[in-house]
Write an enzyme that holds these catalytic residues in place. Structure first.
Site, PDB file in Angstrom:
ATOM      1  N   GLU A 159      23.011  58.361  86.654  1.00 26.19           N
ATOM      2  CA  GLU A 159      23.210  59.313  87.743  1.00 26.19           C
ATOM      3  C   GLU A 159      24.475  59.064  88.552  1.00 26.19           C
ATOM      4  O   GLU A 159      24.418  58.952  89.783  1.00 26.19           O
ATOM      5  CB  GLU A 159      21.993  59.327  88.675  1.00 26.19           C
ATOM      6  N   TYR A 208      13.015  65.561  89.106  1.00 26.74           N
ATOM      7  CA  TYR A 208      11.798  65.294  89.889  1.00 26.74           C
ATOM      8  C   TYR A 208      11.330  66.581  90.568  1.00 26.74           C
ATOM      9  O   TYR A 208      11.249  66.656  91.795  1.00 26.74           O
ATOM     10  CB  TYR A 208      12.077  64.178  90.908  1.00 26.74           C
ATOM     11  N   GLU A 246      14.007  60.589  82.864  1.00 28.09           N
ATOM     12  CA  GLU A 246      13.137  60.199  83.987  1.00 28.09           C
ATOM     13  C   GLU A 246      12.376  61.428  84.455  1.00 28.09           C
ATOM     14  O   GLU A 246      12.936  62.530  84.506  1.00 28.09           O
ATOM     15  CB  GLU A 246      13.950  59.694  85.200  1.00 28.09           C
TER      16      GLU A 246
END
Ligand code: GCB
Length: 639
Positions: free
Chosen positions: A444, A497, A533
């Site tokens: 990231e 997320y 992720e």
């Protein structure tokens, strides 16, 4: 034929470091002395943190220059005492250990004695008997120094090893960080400063991996590189041995199967070994005998006017191939689907220190879960862990500590040069592990910033030149349209997320947003995608129905919703899913972290939350669907 030529070309890739970094192994010519255990320790709490250098603490025993405490090695020092100033300490800490070296190591001038530090975070300086022998920038990777001539100077006294370690991060270290001094006397005590970090794990520090002394003869095997492939039933092992200490040496290279039978041999320093009826290295749950390893024994003989030398080194070798198409990740030419985890080196008390009970427990949990892979988020893990992966067939995405590159000043030349050095060291250390199937150069980064394009082009091109046999990626979370580095990666790895950092509490957004994420990335780049992720924090034991954030039910609901979309897209171009995270882990203190990050499916003490059972059921089902096993070997999901 083309494949053979390619194998040869690969070995010409130059490692830009002047020596190898073979894992220290005992053999008939090499001895080891482990220095794990209690060391003497002091943190330099002087205002400028520099008293140790000003007063040359390395010149005498540490106990003679001030108070000392016991400190275990390997371990982070942060959680060992009740002192919060040591837990949060920034600056130099000093370790010392006296060692009695076997007489033979000293008297035999034909023996090299090497001091090796598995890793120390972050910057280290090492002295032996008061003389500096080496220094090293960067945690997570090993460094060594030859100390034979030094200890021979004064053979009667024990050898005193002093290691100073500094955990200060700058905008040019990996990971980057910065020190901020607060000079307002109305709000802060005198001398108050903090270290700002841009990553989400505690900046544990100290000597994290074993320190040891080992010997080799004066003429020795310095490095071995193997590159493998296969044609039909024949395994192809192209190898190169580099020798140091003499211009000429006689070599005998023998490849042995698990039962110790020789399957191929050569007397050249580089060449191609052909293995008839090869037993390939397969991932866990993809074959009934995963993780098959041959052993390549390199035996060297040399002589000079004074003596003869023999060195023996045995390298485990797994024969497999890795390839990427625009929709698939292939291991041994078969589609491989990553159903795995992201981890941290993190646990109670020892922090990031290597701990065998923890390593074995984690492998048992990984196998119980039916996971076939993990990513070494966000830094290289101990070699001991990669060796376990080789043996158990656990596939690894090997990540360098390029995490938290958020400030534009961390894209400058000094940062890039260091990043290239770290990749050199990482590839040098891990190039021979069959479990390692891809390099990740960063996590990231601020990839939307203008300098990211050139930075990642240089970094990824460099890594591919170092190792043309493995795909290279970095992990992104940024918008597909603004990501400057994505054109250079071989596999797109995306973190997201949804319903957590975006639209918190709104589970209903996941299907639409996740679907759009995949379509956008694939539409733009036509490269296979790994969901590198996803997840949600769950405080163990916290429940609610309907689900609310931070409960186990909410974590379950996020997982299930992501899985529905993965099941659609894995039939097209999604080649893997890695949960964030395997276990809860410690972070800096902050208003979004309740004694650490709670996105683990296991607690920090490795007990399952409800989410672990959801993943376990899914992973065993995926193993049966994607593992390419004949139907009669279907796996029952363990209880
Ligand atoms: C991320 C980071 C990881 C964090 C995680 C989180 O995107 O890569 O280091 O821990 O999110 O939980 O916020």
């Amino acid at each position: 034929m083309l494949r053979l030529l390619w194998l040869f070309a690969v070995l010409d890739a130059v490692l830009l470091l002047d020596s190898g970094m073979l894992f220290p192994r005992e053999s008939s010519s090499r001895e080891l002395k482990e220095l794990s255990g209690l060391w003497v320790f002091r943190a330099d709490k002087s205002p400028n943190r520099n008293q140790g250098f000003e007063r040359a603490w390395y010149k005498s025993r540490l106990a003679e220059t001030g108070p000392v405490i016991d400190m275990p090695v390997p371990a982070s020092y942060n959680d060992i005492t009740q002192d919060s100033t040591l837990r949060d300490f920034i600056g130099w800490v000093w370790y010392e250990r006296e060692v009695v070296v076997p007489t033979r190591w000293i008297t035999d001038e034909g023996t090299r004695v090497v001091l090796r530090v598995g890793s120390a975070h972050y910057y280290s300086v090492v002295w032996v008997n008061g003389e500096k022998v080496t220094e090293h920038a960067g945690g997570h990777l090993p460094f060594e120094a030859e100390i034979g001539s030094l200890i021979r100077k004064d053979p009667a006294r024990p050898c005193r090893i002093t290691i100073a370690v500094n955990n200060t991060l700058t905008l040019e270290t990996l990971p980057p960080g910065s020190i901020q001094h607060m000079n307002d006397p109305v709000r802060y005590p005198e001398g108050y400063f903090v270290q700002n970090i841009y990553f989400d794990f505690f900046n544990y520090a100290g000597i994290h991996r074993p320190v040891l002394l080992y010997t080799t003869p004066k003429v020795y095997v310095d490095d071995i590189t193997v590159v493998t492939d296969f044609l039909d039933n024949t395994g192809l092992v192209r190898y190169q041995v580099s020798v140091k200490g003499a211009a000429t040496a006689t070599l005998k290279v023998t490849l042995m199967d698990k039962d110790g039978h020789c399957v191929a041999s050569s007397s050249e320093a580089s060449g191609l070994l052909k293995v008839v009826d090869v037993k390939l290295w397969w991932p866990y749950l993809m074959h009934k005998n995963p993780g098959y390893l041959y052993s390549m024994e390199v035996r060297l003989m040399a002589a000079d006017e004074r003596s003869t030398y023999e060195d023996v080194y045995a390298l485990p070798v797994g024969i497999r191939s890795v390839k990427v198409t625009n929709t698939q990740f292939l291991i041994n030419n078969k589609p491989f689907y990553f159903h795995g985890v992201n981890k941290h080196e993190d646990s109670d008390i020892r922090g990031k220190g290597l701990d065998w009970p923890l390593i074995v427990k984690d492998f048992n949990l990984i196998k119980w879960l039916g996971a076939n892979s993990f990513r070494t988020s966000h830094y290289p893990y101990a070699e001991e862990i990669l060796q376990m992966c080789d043996r158990h067939g656990i596939v690894v995405i090997d990540e360098c500590p390029g995490v938290g590159i958020k400030d534009i000043r961390s894209f400058g030349n000094a940062s890039l040069d260091h990043h290239l050095d770290v990749m050199n060291e990482l590839v040098r250390r891990d190039k021979n592990h069959p479990s390692v199937v891809m390099w990740s150069v960063a996590n990231e980064p601020a990839a939307e910033m203008q300098p990211a394009a050139l930075y990642f082009k240089t970094l990824i091109t460099h890594t591919k030149a170092l190792d043309p046999t493995r795909p290279v990626t970095y992990i992104t979370d940024s918008n597909y349209a603004r990501d400057k580095g994505a054109p250079y990666v071989d596999v797109v790895c995306v973190n997201s997320y949804f319903s957590w950092y975006h639209d918190p509490g709104h589970l209903e957004v996941i299907p639409i947003q996740l679907n759009a994420q995949f379509e956008n990335w694939y539409g733009k780049y036509q490269k296979p995608i790994i969901q590198s992720e996803y997840g949600a924090d769950a405080v163990p034991g916290l429940h609610s129905d309907p689900p609310m954030m931070f409960t186990e039910e909410y974590q379950n609901a996020v997982l299930r919703s992501y899985h529905d979309i993965f099941d659609q897209k894995r039939k097209q171009y999604v080649v893997g899913e890695l949960i964030w995270n395997f276990a809860d882990f410690m972070t800096a203190q902050g208003i979004t972290r309740v004694v650490g990050n709670k996105k683990g499916i296991f607690t920090r003490q490795r007990q399952p939350k409800a989410g672990a059972f959801i993943l376990k059921e899914r992973y065993w089902r995926l193993a049966n669907e994607t593992g390419r096993l004949p139907p009669w070997t279907k796996y029952p999901c363990p209880l």
